[in-house]
Design a protein around this motif. Structure first.
Motif, short mmCIF file in Angstrom:
data_model
loop_
_atom_site.label_atom_id
_atom_site.label_comp_id
_atom_site.label_asym_id
_atom_site.label_seq_id
_atom_site.Cartn_x
_atom_site.Cartn_y
_atom_site.Cartn_z
N GLU A 170 0.84 -1.19 0.00
CA GLU A 170 0.00 0.00 0.00
C GLU A 170 0.88 1.24 0.00
OE1 GLU A 170 -3.65 2.08 2.49
OE2 GLU A 170 -3.20 -0.04 2.79
N ARG A 201 -13.89 5.57 -3.54
CA ARG A 201 -12.99 4.41 -3.67
C ARG A 201 -13.42 3.55 -4.85
NH1 ARG A 201 -13.49 0.07 0.67
NH2 ARG A 201 -14.20 1.90 1.82
N GLY A 244 -5.80 -3.33 -7.67
CA GLY A 244 -5.52 -2.05 -7.03
C GLY A 244 -6.80 -1.42 -6.52
N GLU A 245 -6.83 -1.13 -5.22
CA GLU A 245 -7.96 -0.43 -4.62
C GLU A 245 -7.51 1.00 -4.35
OE1 GLU A 245 -11.09 -1.59 -1.31
OE2 GLU A 245 -9.15 -1.02 -0.43
N HIS A 246 -8.08 1.94 -5.09
CA HIS A 246 -7.69 3.35 -4.98
C HIS A 246 -8.71 4.07 -4.11
CE1 HIS A 246 -4.90 6.35 -6.60
NE2 HIS A 246 -5.84 7.17 -6.18
N ARG A 247 -8.20 4.89 -3.18
CA ARG A 247 -9.07 5.51 -2.19
C ARG A 247 -8.69 6.98 -2.01
NH1 ARG A 247 -9.33 2.86 3.78
NH2 ARG A 247 -11.36 3.66 4.36
N GLN A 252 -4.85 10.18 -0.04
CA GLN A 252 -4.99 9.34 -1.23
C GLN A 252 -4.14 8.09 -1.02
OE1 GLN A 252 -4.54 9.65 -6.07
NE2 GLN A 252 -3.85 11.36 -4.89
N SER A 253 -4.72 6.92 -1.27
CA SER A 253 -3.96 5.69 -1.09
C SER A 253 -4.32 4.68 -2.16
CB SER A 253 -4.21 5.10 0.30
OG SER A 253 -5.56 4.76 0.46
N GLU A 254 -3.43 3.74 -2.35
CA GLU A 254 -3.65 2.62 -3.27
C GLU A 254 -3.15 1.37 -2.59
OE1 GLU A 254 -4.60 1.04 -7.31
OE2 GLU A 254 -4.43 3.18 -6.90
N ARG A 255 -4.03 0.38 -2.49
CA ARG A 255 -3.66 -0.91 -1.90
C ARG A 255 -3.57 -1.92 -3.04
NH1 ARG A 255 -6.32 -5.48 -0.26
NH2 ARG A 255 -5.28 -6.63 1.38
N THR A 270 3.59 5.30 -8.70
CA THR A 270 2.26 5.60 -8.16
C THR A 270 2.35 6.68 -7.09
OG1 THR A 270 1.50 3.36 -8.65
CG2 THR A 270 0.23 4.62 -7.02
N MET A 325 0.58 10.30 -7.32
CA MET A 325 -0.39 10.69 -6.30
C MET A 325 0.00 12.02 -5.65
SD MET A 325 -1.17 6.85 -4.78
CE MET A 325 -1.61 7.39 -3.17
#
Length: 172
Positions: A30, A102, A115-118, A132-135, A152, A156
């Protein structure tokens, strides 16, 4: 015939060994960035969900096609122009106005590289902490994604700064 049995057994062993290496190397990752925006969450949200304006200010996401409603599959062009865009088709997971947006996307089929973008908007005083995060998860994430994670993170941070500038430049 004996040669064929040995070859089939050897091939099966190699496939099992390769799968074991992929599984052992697997590790979810993440990346998270944040920035302070000196405006309330409603102002930040207004700019964040105005996806038609993204080409004018967003250095990370060139275009989003589709409605930001839970369950919708949208089309996202990452990059600074149509010429160098990578296209993804994530599904919108969460839309909480003034709080969170998300989506979840996949490279190939689900479970390989996801990829889960939030985007989170946290009210604080008269401003907003924009997070802002990406898991990343899936079998191919592991140690193979160092440069992807760095890229990434850089993209971001660039988007966060551009969002801050755009929101703070809006008339109050």
């Amino acid at each position: 015939m004996r040669y064929l049995k040995f070859t089939a057994v050897s091939l099966a062993f190699l496939l099992v060994a390769a799968l074991a290496i992929v599984v052992l190397a697997h590790r979810n990752r993440e990346v998270t960035t944040s920035i302070w925006i000196d405006r309330p969450p409603a102002d930040v949200w207004r700019v964040l969900v105005d996806t038609n304006a993204y080409p004018a200010w967003n250095p990370m996401i060139f275009r989003i096609k589709g409605d930001l409603h839970v369950g919708n599959v949208i089309e996202i062009d990452l990059g600074s122009s149509r010429l160098n865009a990578a296209v993804f088709h994530p599904t919108v997971q969460v839309v909480q106005p003034n709080h969170e947006l998300r989506w979840l996307g996949h490279v190939g089929m689900p479970g390989i590289f996801d990829g889960e973008h939030r985007f989170q908007l946290v009210a604080s005083g008269t401003g907003t902490r924009f997070v802002q995060s990406e898991r990343f998860s899936g079998l191919l994430v592991g140690h193979l994604t160092g440069s992807i994670l760095d890229d990434t993170l850089n993209q971001m941070n660039a988007m966060n700064l551009a969002l801050k500038r755009r929101v703070e430049a809006m008339p109050q």
